[in-house]
Motif scaffolding. Structure first.
Motif, mmCIF file in Angstrom:
data_model
loop_
_atom_site.group_PDB
_atom_site.id
_atom_site.type_symbol
_atom_site.label_atom_id
_atom_site.label_comp_id
_atom_site.label_asym_id
_atom_site.label_seq_id
_atom_site.Cartn_x
_atom_site.Cartn_y
_atom_site.Cartn_z
ATOM 1 N N ALA A 1 0.861 -1.180 0.000
ATOM 2 C CA ALA A 1 0.000 0.000 0.000
ATOM 3 C C ALA A 1 0.891 1.221 0.000
ATOM 4 O O ALA A 1 1.908 1.265 0.694
ATOM 5 C CB ALA A 1 -0.890 0.022 1.242
ATOM 6 N N MET A 2 0.513 2.196 -0.788
ATOM 7 C CA MET A 2 1.254 3.445 -0.772
ATOM 8 C C MET A 2 0.967 4.141 0.555
ATOM 9 O O MET A 2 -0.141 4.060 1.086
ATOM 10 C CB MET A 2 0.833 4.336 -1.940
ATOM 11 N N ALA A 3 1.964 4.827 1.088
ATOM 12 C CA ALA A 3 1.819 5.485 2.392
ATOM 13 C C ALA A 3 0.647 6.460 2.412
ATOM 14 O O ALA A 3 0.005 6.638 3.450
ATOM 15 C CB ALA A 3 3.106 6.202 2.763
ATOM 16 N N ASN A 4 0.345 7.052 1.272
ATOM 17 C CA ASN A 4 -0.768 7.993 1.187
ATOM 18 C C ASN A 4 -2.030 7.324 0.670
ATOM 19 O O ASN A 4 -2.966 7.989 0.228
ATOM 20 C CB ASN A 4 -0.393 9.182 0.285
ATOM 21 N N GLY A 5 -2.087 6.001 0.749
ATOM 22 C CA GLY A 5 -3.226 5.251 0.228
ATOM 23 C C GLY A 5 -4.466 5.359 1.089
ATOM 24 O O GLY A 5 -4.428 5.762 2.257
#
Length: 134
Positions: A100-104
């Motif tokens: 998962a992208m950190a800003n997801g």
């Protein structure tokens, strides 16, 4: 933007239908769309606005990736996938390793096995550099 009855806009060549609502919260709009047509199509969303994506029933990033991998002789366990929005959830669930992208979206962060730096930090590239020892 064309606005017309569905049968005038949509024929058998269309692969995806997008619906937008100017006022509703994105998650509420998706939930309502899913309630109304989820038995006919696959619905998801991938933007911060109220834009719902609809494709043929069962067609997701995961189903397409699985079909491609099957053709290439690649197992799900060999696949690394990255995602940030709910339209990525089936793919992340299918892949052997998911980031998962950190800003997801919170649902993506909860589902994924691992975290990657944000999109703004070139998170996919950073993880790939690590994985390939570059």
């Amino acid at each position: 933007m064309d606005v017309a009855p569905l049968h005038e806009l949509f024929d058998d060549r269309a692969v995806k239908l997008l619906a937008r609502h100017r006022d509703l919260d994105p998650e509420k709009f998706w939930a309502e769309t899913e309630r109304l047509v989820g038995d006919l199509v696959t619905t998801t969303w991938s933007s911060v606005g109220a834009l719902v994506e609809m494709s043929a029933a069962g067609v997701t990033k995961a189903s397409t990736l699985a079909m491609l991998c099957d053709e290439l002789g690649i197992t799900a366990e060999e696949v690394v996938a990255f995602g940030d929005m709910p339209n990525d959830l089936p793919m992340l669930e299918w892949a052997g390793t998911s980031y998962a992208m950190a800003n997801g979206h919170p649902s993506v962060v909860e589902l994924a096995h691992r975290r990657a730096p944000s999109n703004d930090e070139d998170g996919v590239a950073a993880v790939l550099e690590e994985l390939f020892d570059l």
